[in-house]
Design an enzyme around this catalytic site. Structure first.
Site, short mmCIF file in Angstrom:
data_model
loop_
_atom_site.label_atom_id
_atom_site.label_comp_id
_atom_site.label_asym_id
_atom_site.label_seq_id
_atom_site.Cartn_x
_atom_site.Cartn_y
_atom_site.Cartn_z
CG HIS A 1 -13.34 42.22 -4.29
ND1 HIS A 1 -13.51 41.83 -5.61
CD2 HIS A 1 -12.52 43.30 -4.32
CE1 HIS A 1 -12.83 42.67 -6.39
NE2 HIS A 1 -12.22 43.55 -5.64
CG HIS B 1 -11.88 44.79 -10.35
ND1 HIS B 1 -12.49 45.97 -10.03
CD2 HIS B 1 -11.47 44.27 -9.16
CE1 HIS B 1 -12.44 46.16 -8.72
NE2 HIS B 1 -11.83 45.15 -8.18
CG HIS C 1 -7.81 42.14 -7.08
ND1 HIS C 1 -6.99 43.25 -7.03
CD2 HIS C 1 -9.05 42.58 -6.78
CE1 HIS C 1 -7.72 44.33 -6.70
NE2 HIS C 1 -8.97 43.94 -6.54
CD GLU D 1 -19.79 15.61 -10.21
OE1 GLU D 1 -20.29 15.39 -11.33
OE2 GLU D 1 -20.34 15.28 -9.14
#
Lengths: 266, 266, 266, 266
Positions: free
Chosen positions: A126, A215, A128, A156
């Site tokens: 995850h 986010h 940011h 590409e």
């Protein structure tokens, strides 16, 4: 350190407890996890290793990690959800085998667990990344109907993405194919994203990433390497997309395939 | 490891099997080969060292490399093509002397081999640099007739480029000269680029680089250093060109030479 | 190695022969000297250490350096120019005490020597920083009469610059002062820049830097640290200036000083 | 070294005398403290460690640091100001326990001391980050009435900020909350900023940062980690804000909260 510390002690640099800190340090230099934002998790069979909340990602140590028992294996989960409905894995079902002494669990935990139980992923990252956030803002600007999906084709790097999930079985996207990444709206509490991410997973069974508006992005894969390289390729495309927007170049275009001469003659 | 592993084992940091990983790690930090994109190849006499497909470029090890026997030397190739036509070197003619246990050959292989056999290059680098891609998109935007060549002049860094190929024999471009890099259209399969790259090589006998639209750039040189520093100078110019576009400064300008006073008085 | 190699052998990391490679490696990561562009030179009393032409700046070794005897000391130079006129130091007057085996002298050599003999500098740095080049292009765009000087004021970093030269004697610029860097036109041959740089040095006796249009910047100082930190501060301001241009913020503004309350009450 | 050098000698990497150099070296690579700009200070009980003026931040050594005795503890200060008025801590009250041999005290000293005595901070960081400066320039452009406060909301990274000060007691901002950073005008002499910074501290009792127009940002926290991660999160937001401005996306928006389905059904 405390009980079950042996779960995070290994001389093997490829052990999840060593990989998560080295990956996160790398991601910090890329600007993906500054200010303790973002995170990463690796599943090794029934064990789940997760970076804690609020840790400085470039300074993380193996002893900072949580280790959980995977709530249910993928097969068991499927059986369970067939009778119990499709709600998100509830925190109640989490079993912490090892906790670091000074941190709190990451709010990303249920989202990582979804990637593991719903998609059978081995790793979930995850970030940011500013480029990811900017892409969701550009989509938002385009208004209703265009803002729920990031689409790009004829670049590409798209060939770095699997055609579907899990990627080893289905091959990769072609150059002319359109990469589609669902965008979900952010929620006040990160844990509440879980059901919207799971909804996106169902709507896009091939997806290995979900953008979260304003986010960042969640990316998973059926190996650490797959999740990490997809995350890099996505950030490359997000960067390109932001620059294309500034230069007035559309993200999706209609380009006639260039065939080799042999084909043309044939 | 397997047979012929001695081909990739050396204590010399300048051995091709050590240089390719160290170069690629450097290129990764520059954003040229993220997400397993791009690649590099070095020719040492009749041996060709090539990074495999799908490897994480900053983590590559010498043992990840393929080693090929050069299909034919430059002279033999010229004789051969005189009678056989100018088609690309076919995969069939490749002889793998050493293969890594867990990777697949790079789709760039025939393009690297073209640089070695057609141009006598010692090193060929392929990047997915975002600046290279953006330059091809800006050219595309300008429409037919302007999009097949990147041109820039009156920038000092242009003096870092040879006037022709091979560069040691012809000297470098002057400040007022126009650098021209051919742009070819991307193909669905990277191997199919080969004939278009070779066509560009023929049309631009002085060229040491080919831009591939929406894809990246191939750069070669008659030494590792030459290929690498040309690749850097090109990326510098691509970066500058993208910023110049944003600021409304044309890439090609007509500037009267500034002569030293002695010349002016003379 | 060859004769006088002891001039470039030292265990002291602050020895010029060690400092030039370590500085240039740092500058490479900043994008100032990629593709063998740019360079650096340090004067230690009567000895001048210069990076060679065409070297990869992040890989330079002490043994790659040239060592020259300073053509004339500052005092002697002043006496000499009083009777001989102000022409540039001619290459003929250079005495190479030590030459590396595989390189050629840098075309920047006479420019570095000018900084040492005319200004008594101890260090001179030359970069191809993209921000420096972009600033000269933006000035060029504004047309005749505005393009011969880079001016910026009311930015705190300006306080990092000396009010004049040599900097230790005159103190630093104030926040509201206007930093002025002369811009000279590029010449086809870098050596021909010398007389124009010297002309700028005369017109701007306080200057410690000259921008070269479409080329880069020369920065000098009466210590290695001074030259290096001025170079950093300049690049910071060039970066800011390019972004200010994109955002429509003028480089020079008229801002009323903010006085502390005590002063206001007084 | 001189007297009281033991104050800066420690084998513990987390000792303030070791932390300040390692933090500043990191900040240098982020472009926050180039050209000797910016600085950092840590308070350890009654001792204050401060980087000197004019030091190259990536090369700083523990022996370059000043050590001061904290002028007065927070409690004593509060008692004192209750009777003596709210003027800034005067330089006269500073007691240097240890001075480096070759540097001068930082002009930031009274500002760092304010953060320690007024806010009870443990660490204060000052950067010249280009993004911070650009944000103050964009605000200035918007004119009177909008330029004294940086405001942004509905960006996930905002959750990295405490709702008030000290942060451990009040929890963090929510995603929909608006982060507000006061902007003060720059003064000719950095020490004169002190009273304006203290004024901002009073007006914004929750603040842990003050932007200084055309200068940079001061960030403090009740731990080194807190100050450093807030500084990172702020720079992330400043970067995003500059890019949002270029793309025409407003910094403050009115977004309806996305509620989880369970809440919606309830």
């Amino acid at each position: 350190m405390g009980s079950n510390d042996e779960l995070v002690l290994s001389d093997n640099p490829d052990h999840p407890a060593n990989l998560i800190p080295s990956l996160c340090a790398k991601f910090w230099t890329l600007g993906w996890v500054t200010g303790t934002g973002g995170g990463a998790s690796i599943r090794d069979e029934e064990l789940v290793y997760i970076a804690p909340s609020g840790v400085q990602k470039e300074l993380m140590k193996p002893s900072d990690l949580y280790v959980l028992s995977l709530p249910q294996t993928l097969e068991k989960h499927k059986q369970a959800t067939a009778t119990q409905g499709d709600g998100p894995i509830r925190p109640a079902s989490r079993v912490y085998l090892r906790s670091p002494p000074t941190f709190k669990p990451s709010q990303c935990t249920p989202l990582f667990l979804s990637a593991f139980t719903r998609k059978g992923a081995k790793c979930c990252i995850h970030t940011h990344s500013p480029y990811a956030v900017l892409v969701t803002l550009i989509l938002e600007q385009q208004g209703q109907g265009f803002d729920k999906e990031f689409r790009i084709n004829n670049i590409e790097q798209i060939k770095g993405f699997a055609k579907g999930y899990p990627h080893k079985e289905v091959g990769n996207l072609g150059y002319h194919d359109t990469l589609r990444i669902p965008v979900i709206e952010n929620t006040a509490h990160e844990e509440d994203l879980t059901e919207f991410m799971e909804e996106a997973m169902e709507k896009y069974p091939d997806a290995y990433a979900v953008l979260v508006r304003r986010h960042g992005v969640y990316v998973w894969g059926n190996s650490v390497e797959h999740a990490k390289t997809q995350c890099e390729s996505l950030d490359y495309l997000f960067h390109l997309a932001v620059e294309m927007k500034k230069l007035g170049v559309p993200w999706v275009s209609d380009i006639e395939p260039t065939l080799p001469r042999n084909s043309l003659k044939a």
